[in-house]
Design a protein around this motif. Structure first.
Motif, PDB file in Angstrom:
ATOM      1  N   UNK A   1      24.722  33.751  66.979  1.00  0.00           N
ATOM      2  CA  UNK A   1      25.028  33.656  65.549  1.00  0.00           C
ATOM      3  C   UNK A   1      25.705  32.327  65.219  1.00  0.00           C
ATOM      4  N   UNK A   2      26.648  31.936  66.069  1.00  0.00           N
ATOM      5  CA  UNK A   2      27.339  30.658  65.861  1.00  0.00           C
ATOM      6  C   UNK A   2      26.352  29.492  65.937  1.00  0.00           C
ATOM      7  N   UNK A   3      25.477  29.518  66.946  1.00  0.00           N
ATOM      8  CA  UNK A   3      24.513  28.434  67.117  1.00  0.00           C
ATOM      9  C   UNK A   3      23.552  28.346  65.937  1.00  0.00           C
ATOM     10  N   UNK A   4      23.142  29.498  65.404  1.00  0.00           N
ATOM     11  CA  UNK A   4      22.252  29.492  64.249  1.00  0.00           C
ATOM     12  C   UNK A   4      22.918  28.807  63.055  1.00  0.00           C
ATOM     13  N   UNK A   5      24.197  29.099  62.842  1.00  0.00           N
ATOM     14  CA  UNK A   5      24.914  28.444  61.748  1.00  0.00           C
ATOM     15  C   UNK A   5      25.016  26.941  61.976  1.00  0.00           C
ATOM     16  N   UNK A   6      25.272  26.552  63.222  1.00  0.00           N
ATOM     17  CA  UNK A   6      25.382  25.120  63.526  1.00  0.00           C
ATOM     18  C   UNK A   6      24.042  24.407  63.340  1.00  0.00           C
ATOM     19  N   UNK A   7      22.946  25.069  63.692  1.00  0.00           N
ATOM     20  CA  UNK A   7      21.631  24.472  63.460  1.00  0.00           C
ATOM     21  C   UNK A   7      21.352  24.342  61.971  1.00  0.00           C
TER      22      UNK A   7
ATOM     23  N   UNK B   1      14.763  17.971  61.803  1.00  0.00           N
ATOM     24  CA  UNK B   1      15.278  19.264  61.350  1.00  0.00           C
ATOM     25  C   UNK B   1      15.603  19.288  59.852  1.00  0.00           C
ATOM     26  N   UNK B   2      16.111  18.197  59.263  1.00  0.00           N
ATOM     27  CA  UNK B   2      16.335  18.236  57.810  1.00  0.00           C
ATOM     28  C   UNK B   2      15.054  18.401  56.989  1.00  0.00           C
ATOM     29  N   UNK B   3      13.896  18.153  57.594  1.00  0.00           N
ATOM     30  CA  UNK B   3      12.612  18.349  56.909  1.00  0.00           C
ATOM     31  C   UNK B   3      12.078  19.768  57.090  1.00  0.00           C
ATOM     32  N   UNK B   4      12.699  20.538  57.993  1.00  0.00           N
ATOM     33  CA  UNK B   4      12.133  21.808  58.422  1.00  0.00           C
ATOM     34  C   UNK B   4      12.504  22.959  57.501  1.00  0.00           C
ATOM     35  N   UNK B   5      11.544  23.824  57.291  1.00  0.00           N
ATOM     36  CA  UNK B   5      11.795  25.094  56.616  1.00  0.00           C
ATOM     37  C   UNK B   5      12.383  26.096  57.594  1.00  0.00           C
ATOM     38  N   UNK B   6      11.826  26.157  58.800  1.00  0.00           N
ATOM     39  CA  UNK B   6      12.262  27.087  59.836  1.00  0.00           C
ATOM     40  C   UNK B   6      12.290  26.357  61.177  1.00  0.00           C
ATOM     41  N   UNK B   7      13.299  26.649  61.996  1.00  0.00           N
ATOM     42  CA  UNK B   7      13.319  26.168  63.378  1.00  0.00           C
ATOM     43  C   UNK B   7      13.358  27.385  64.290  1.00  0.00           C
ATOM     44  N   UNK B   8      12.630  27.328  65.413  1.00  0.00           N
ATOM     45  CA  UNK B   8      12.453  28.501  66.277  1.00  0.00           C
ATOM     46  C   UNK B   8      12.793  28.184  67.737  1.00  0.00           C
ATOM     47  N   UNK B   9      14.027  27.811  68.060  1.00  0.00           N
ATOM     48  CA  UNK B   9      14.340  27.474  69.448  1.00  0.00           C
ATOM     49  C   UNK B   9      14.530  28.713  70.319  1.00  0.00           C
ATOM     50  N   UNK B  10      14.162  28.601  71.607  1.00  0.00           N
ATOM     51  CA  UNK B  10      14.635  29.587  72.568  1.00  0.00           C
ATOM     52  C   UNK B  10      16.064  29.198  72.953  1.00  0.00           C
ATOM     53  N   UNK B  11      16.718  30.004  73.766  1.00  0.00           N
ATOM     54  CA  UNK B  11      18.136  29.755  74.043  1.00  0.00           C
ATOM     55  C   UNK B  11      18.385  28.435  74.780  1.00  0.00           C
ATOM     56  N   UNK B  12      17.600  28.076  75.810  1.00  0.00           N
ATOM     57  CA  UNK B  12      17.827  26.772  76.439  1.00  0.00           C
ATOM     58  C   UNK B  12      17.642  25.606  75.466  1.00  0.00           C
ATOM     59  N   UNK B  13      16.658  25.677  74.592  1.00  0.00           N
ATOM     60  CA  UNK B  13      16.449  24.618  73.603  1.00  0.00           C
ATOM     61  C   UNK B  13      17.603  24.570  72.609  1.00  0.00           C
ATOM     62  N   UNK B  14      18.053  25.740  72.171  1.00  0.00           N
ATOM     63  CA  UNK B  14      19.167  25.793  71.230  1.00  0.00           C
ATOM     64  C   UNK B  14      20.431  25.218  71.851  1.00  0.00           C
TER      65      UNK B  14
ATOM     66  N   UNK C   1      20.657  22.843  74.017  1.00  0.00           N
ATOM     67  CA  UNK C   1      20.544  21.382  73.987  1.00  0.00           C
ATOM     68  C   UNK C   1      20.843  20.861  72.577  1.00  0.00           C
ATOM     69  N   UNK C   2      20.340  21.553  71.580  1.00  0.00           N
ATOM     70  CA  UNK C   2      20.514  21.090  70.198  1.00  0.00           C
ATOM     71  C   UNK C   2      21.955  21.209  69.708  1.00  0.00           C
ATOM     72  N   UNK C   3      22.657  22.273  70.120  1.00  0.00           N
ATOM     73  CA  UNK C   3      24.034  22.472  69.621  1.00  0.00           C
ATOM     74  C   UNK C   3      25.083  21.952  70.593  1.00  0.00           C
TER      75      UNK C   3
ATOM     76  N   UNK D   1      15.776  13.813  71.423  1.00  0.00           N
ATOM     77  CA  UNK D   1      16.501  14.988  70.944  1.00  0.00           C
ATOM     78  C   UNK D   1      17.377  14.650  69.750  1.00  0.00           C
ATOM     79  N   UNK D   2      18.092  13.545  69.818  1.00  0.00           N
ATOM     80  CA  UNK D   2      18.961  13.152  68.706  1.00  0.00           C
ATOM     81  C   UNK D   2      18.152  12.874  67.452  1.00  0.00           C
ATOM     82  N   UNK D   3      16.977  12.296  67.615  1.00  0.00           N
ATOM     83  CA  UNK D   3      16.113  12.005  66.467  1.00  0.00           C
ATOM     84  C   UNK D   3      15.615  13.298  65.823  1.00  0.00           C
ATOM     85  N   UNK D   4      15.303  14.290  66.632  1.00  0.00           N
ATOM     86  CA  UNK D   4      14.905  15.592  66.095  1.00  0.00           C
ATOM     87  C   UNK D   4      16.043  16.189  65.279  1.00  0.00           C
ATOM     88  N   UNK D   5      17.255  16.120  65.808  1.00  0.00           N
ATOM     89  CA  UNK D   5      18.412  16.675  65.108  1.00  0.00           C
ATOM     90  C   UNK D   5      18.684  15.948  63.788  1.00  0.00           C
ATOM     91  N   UNK D   6      18.575  14.637  63.814  1.00  0.00           N
ATOM     92  CA  UNK D   6      18.973  13.839  62.648  1.00  0.00           C
ATOM     93  C   UNK D   6      17.881  13.694  61.601  1.00  0.00           C
TER      94      UNK D   6
END
Length: 273
Positions: free
Chosen positions: A160-166, A132-145, A147-149, A124-129
Motif C-alpha cells: 500500500x505504501x509503495x503504491x502511494x509512492x508510485x 510514469x507521469x505520462x501513464x494512466x496505469x502502472x503494473x509492477x510486480x514486487x521486484x520491479x516496484x 526498484x522503483x520506490x 530506471x530513473x528516466x522511467x520514473x521521471x
C-alpha cells in the motif's frame, strides 16, 4: 465506419519464443476482440529457457514506426513493455508526447523469467521521471516496484505504501502485483486516482508455466480500456483473464512455459474493497 474497430498498440520487445513481449500482447488483444498493432523496441533470441541474445532497434526506426501508425490508425489505448535502455526510453517518451495513443499502461519490464536483464539501470530513473507521469496505469510486480520506490516490499502494508509512492511519481492508477510473494493466495493491491483502493485475491496455482504473465495482464487492461471499459472494471477483467490463462495451462518448451491465451475468464478472483 473508418477506424471504428477498437485499436491498440504495444510498444515493447519481441519474444521469438512467443510467450511474452509483443507476441503475448498481440495474442491477448485478439482474444479480447481489439485490433492490435506493435512498435518494436528490441528483438530477442528467446525461448522458455531464457533470453540468449537481444538487439535494440535503432531509435530512428522507432520514430518511423510511431509516425506510420499515427498517420493511419485511431489508436484508443497503448502499453509499454521492454524498453531496453535510457536511449530507447527517451525515444518512446518523445513519441508518446507527440502522438495521442489514448490511455497508457506502463508494464515496467526489468528482468526476464530466466533472469536476463531487459532494462539497463540508467533507464530506471528516466522511467520514473519521464514515462510514469505520462501513464494512466502502472503494473509492477514486487521486484520491479522495489526498484522503483527504493525499498523492500514484504507486507501488504508495504504494498500500500509503495503504491502511494508510485502515484506520487505522477501515474494515475497503480496495480501492485503480489504474485512473487509466498503463500497459498496471491494478492494484488490496486490504488485508483481518486484514492479508492481494493485487493484482488486469487488461489495460487502450482506451475512453472508463467512466462509472459505481466505482459498478458497489462495488455488485457489495454484492450478493455480501448473498448471504453472503466479503469476498475478493466483491471478486474484482466485479473480474471490472466488467472484463467494460468489455470487452463498449456505445455510448451522445457522451461518456464507460456500461459494459455485462449483460456476462459476465471471465476476464482475475489475483489476485496
Amino acid at each position: 465506419m473508418e477506424n471504428s474497430t477498437p485499436q491498440v498498440v504495444t510498444i515493447a520487445g519481441s519474444d521469438s519464443g512467443g510467450g511474452a513481449g509483443i507476441q503475448a500482447d498481440l495474442k491477448t488483444f485478439q482474444a479480447r476482440h481489439v485490433f492490435g498493432m506493435s512498435i518494436v523496441i528490441a528483438l530477442t533470441a528467446q525461448n522458455t529457457l531464457g533470453v540468449q541474445a537481444s538487439y535494440p532497434i535503432p531509435c530512428s526506426f522507432i520514430d518511423a514506426q510511431f509516425a506510420s501508425l499515427a498517420a493511419d490508425f485511431a489508436i484508443k489505448a497503448s502499453k509499454t513493455g521492454m524498453l531496453a535502455d535510457s536511449e530507447h526510453v527517451a525515444a518512446v517518451v518523445k513519441n508518446l508526447q507527440t502522438y495521442d495513443f489514448g490511455p497508457l499502461v506502463v508494464d515496467p519490464v526489468m528482468i526476464a523469467k530466466g533472469g536476463h536483464p531487459l532494462l539497463t539501470e540508467d533507464a530506471i530513473q528516466l522511467i520514473k521521471e519521464e514515462l510514469l507521469p505520462l501513464a494512466t496505469i502502472v503494473t509492477p510486480n514486487l521486484p520491479e516496484a522495489e526498484v522503483l520506490v527504493g525499498y523492500e516490499i514484504e507486507t501488504e502494508a508495504d504494498m500500500q505504501r509503495a503504491a502511494r509512492d508510485l502515484q506520487h511519481l505522477g501515474v494515475q492508477h497503480v496495480v501492485m502485483k503480489g504474485g512473487h510473494k509466498a503463500g497459498d493466495e496471491s494478492a494484488d493491491y490496486v490504488l485508483l486516482a481518486d484514492q479508492t483502493d481494493f485487493w484482488l485475491r486469487t488461489p495460487r496455482i502450482a506451475t512453472k508455466n508463467t512466462h509472459g504473465t505481466g505482459d498478458t495482464f497489462s495488455s488485457c487492461i489495454v484492450a478493455e480500456l480501448a473498448k471504453g471499459v472503466p479503469v476498475k472494471e478493466a483491471i478486474i477483467t484482466a485479473k480474471k483473464f490472466i488467472q484463467g490463462a494460468i489455470q487452463e495451462g498449456i505445455f510448451v518448451g522445457h522451461g518456464h512455459g507460456p500461459t494459455n491465451h485462449w483460456a476462459n475468464l476465471s471465476e476464482d478472483v475475489r475483489v476485496e474493497e
